[in-house]
Design an enzyme around this catalytic site. Structure first.
Site, PDB file in Angstrom:
ATOM      1  N   LYS A 279      11.416   5.881 -10.885  1.00 17.43           N
ATOM      2  CA  LYS A 279      13.346   6.377 -10.541  1.00 17.43           C
ATOM      3  C   LYS A 279      13.956   5.487 -10.799  1.00 17.43           C
ATOM      4  O   LYS A 279      15.349   5.871 -12.046  1.00 17.43           O
ATOM      5  CB  LYS A 279      13.430   6.871  -9.788  1.00 17.43           C
ATOM      6  CG  LYS A 279      12.433   7.493  -9.061  1.00 17.43           C
ATOM      7  CD  LYS A 279      12.773   8.920  -7.321  1.00 17.43           C
ATOM      8  CE  LYS A 279      12.986   7.900  -6.491  1.00 17.43           C
ATOM      9  NZ  LYS A 279      11.758   7.442  -6.137  1.00 17.43           N
TER      10      LYS A 279
ATOM     11  N   ARG B 187      16.348  12.691   0.347  1.00 17.56           N
ATOM     12  CA  ARG B 187      15.804  12.639   0.833  1.00 17.56           C
ATOM     13  C   ARG B 187      13.986  13.382   1.403  1.00 17.56           C
ATOM     14  O   ARG B 187      12.909  13.121   1.344  1.00 17.56           O
ATOM     15  CB  ARG B 187      15.495  11.196   1.040  1.00 17.56           C
ATOM     16  CG  ARG B 187      14.549  10.278   0.147  1.00 17.56           C
ATOM     17  CD  ARG B 187      14.655   8.757   1.078  1.00 17.56           C
ATOM     18  NE  ARG B 187      13.993   7.482   0.564  1.00 17.56           N
ATOM     19  CZ  ARG B 187      14.327   6.769  -0.520  1.00 17.56           C
ATOM     20  NH1 ARG B 187      15.758   7.220  -1.342  1.00 17.56           N
ATOM     21  NH2 ARG B 187      13.018   5.998  -0.764  1.00 17.56           N
TER      22      ARG B 187
ATOM     23  N   ARG C 130       5.153  -5.427  -8.713  1.00 12.34           N
ATOM     24  CA  ARG C 130       6.644  -5.577  -9.171  1.00 12.34           C
ATOM     25  C   ARG C 130       7.226  -6.464  -8.461  1.00 12.34           C
ATOM     26  O   ARG C 130       6.879  -6.795  -7.561  1.00 12.34           O
ATOM     27  CB  ARG C 130       6.931  -3.960  -8.729  1.00 12.34           C
ATOM     28  CG  ARG C 130       9.084  -3.593  -9.048  1.00 12.34           C
ATOM     29  CD  ARG C 130       9.226  -2.669  -8.816  1.00 12.34           C
ATOM     30  NE  ARG C 130       9.106  -2.331  -6.550  1.00 12.34           N
ATOM     31  CZ  ARG C 130       9.939  -0.750  -6.506  1.00 12.34           C
ATOM     32  NH1 ARG C 130       9.867  -0.105  -7.819  1.00 12.34           N
ATOM     33  NH2 ARG C 130       9.867  -0.128  -5.803  1.00 12.34           N
TER      34      ARG C 130
ATOM     35  N   ARG D 131      10.034  -7.265  -3.644  1.00 11.79           N
ATOM     36  CA  ARG D 131      11.074  -6.799  -2.795  1.00 11.79           C
ATOM     37  C   ARG D 131       9.911  -6.538  -1.088  1.00 11.79           C
ATOM     38  O   ARG D 131       8.847  -6.714  -1.276  1.00 11.79           O
ATOM     39  CB  ARG D 131      11.767  -5.220  -3.117  1.00 11.79           C
ATOM     40  CG  ARG D 131      12.630  -5.061  -3.978  1.00 11.79           C
ATOM     41  CD  ARG D 131      12.504  -3.645  -4.481  1.00 11.79           C
ATOM     42  NE  ARG D 131      12.213  -2.849  -3.614  1.00 11.79           N
ATOM     43  CZ  ARG D 131      12.672  -1.518  -3.957  1.00 11.79           C
ATOM     44  NH1 ARG D 131      13.705  -0.963  -4.872  1.00 11.79           N
ATOM     45  NH2 ARG D 131      12.572  -0.135  -2.954  1.00 11.79           N
TER      46      ARG D 131
ATOM     47  N   ARG E  97       5.813   4.382   3.239  1.00  8.79           N
ATOM     48  CA  ARG E  97       6.536   4.503   2.383  1.00  8.79           C
ATOM     49  C   ARG E  97       6.111   6.367   1.764  1.00  8.79           C
ATOM     50  O   ARG E  97       6.747   7.468   1.189  1.00  8.79           O
ATOM     51  CB  ARG E  97       7.307   3.494   1.110  1.00  8.79           C
ATOM     52  CG  ARG E  97       8.055   2.941   1.909  1.00  8.79           C
ATOM     53  CD  ARG E  97       8.310   1.430   1.241  1.00  8.79           C
ATOM     54  NE  ARG E  97       9.018   1.785  -0.652  1.00  8.79           N
ATOM     55  CZ  ARG E  97       9.062   1.399  -1.234  1.00  8.79           C
ATOM     56  NH1 ARG E  97       8.519  -0.147  -1.844  1.00  8.79           N
ATOM     57  NH2 ARG E  97      10.091   1.680  -2.378  1.00  8.79           N
TER      58      ARG E  97
END
Ligand code: AMP
Length: 215
Positions: free
Chosen positions: A16, A91, A130, A163, A174
């Site tokens: 996203k 959300r 990532r 992160r 998550r």
């Protein structure tokens, strides 16, 4: 002319953020990414950022009053622009009620919801690999989109970071939160005929081209 309102929805790691930046550039939309805005506050150690960090590190929602404050300020500053693209907000269904209220105040409404569909297995693989540049925020994948030089950003030369919320236990949290709270929004907007479903398990460029072709 009324500003167009688009919402990007998808699990964490669906791409996203990358898509949002490119679409906003191409279409000249104002990008409102709550994750980025919150991370900016965390980095600057603002009062809001210090509170937000404790939730973000665990992969939990930041209290809505804090998020609402930054969103409303952003809409107000940009009224009259071509369009707005929301990434990371709403959300859940209650945040959507809040968004509806804000939009009504400005005589606006949601045009389309772009749903980027990626399966959980692919998400886990993506997020554990990532890395991001702490300076320019460029995103890398340590298998498929590696930096040229070890773990340094190609553009800034600074060491890439993981992160805090891309740690495996946090990713699972998550994802569970996404399925329980965020995905019902897709069903809600489907009933209103506003969802554009995009297969997110393709190259970023293919995904981007398809999204652009719809808006
Ligand atoms: P993201 O970059 O969208 O994955 O967001 C990173 C983190 O920021 C999330 O895991 C939440 O802790 C927080 N966050 C982002 N957007 C929201 C929101 N709309 N409401 C509550 N928390 C949010």
């Amino acid at each position: 002319m009324k500003s167009k309102i688009y919402i990007l929805i998808g699990p964490p790691g669906a791409g996203k953020g990358t898509q949002a930046k490119n679409i906003a550039n191409t279409k000249d939309f104002v990008l409102i990414s709550t994750g980025d805005l919150l991370r900016e506050n965390v980095e600057k150690k603002t009062e809001l950022g210090q509170i937000a960090k404790s939730y973000m590190d665990k992969g939990e929602f930041v209290p809505i009053d804090l998020v609402a404050k930054i969103i409303k300020a952003n809409i107000q500053q940009n009224l009259g622009k071509n369009g707005f693209l929301f990434d990371g907000f709403p959300r859940d269904l209650s945040q959507n009620v809040l968004l509806d209220g804000m939009l009504k105040e400005f005589d606006l409404e949601v045009d389309k919801v772009i749903y980027i569909d990626v399966k959980d297995e692919a998400i886990l693989e993506r997020l554990t690999n990532r890395r991001v540049c702490p300076k320019c925020k460029k995103v890398y994948h340590m298998k498929f989109n590696k930096p040229k030089n070890d773990e340094l950003c190609d553009d800034c030369g600074v060491p890439l970071i993981t992160r805090d919320d891309d740690k495996p236990e946090v990713i699972k949290n998550r994802l569970a939160t996404y399925h329980k709270s965020t995905h019902p929004l897709v069903e809600h907007f489907e009933k209103l005929g506003k969802v554009i479903r995009i297969n997110g398990e393709r190259t970023p460029k293919e995904v981007e081209n398809e999204i652009i072709s719809h808006i």
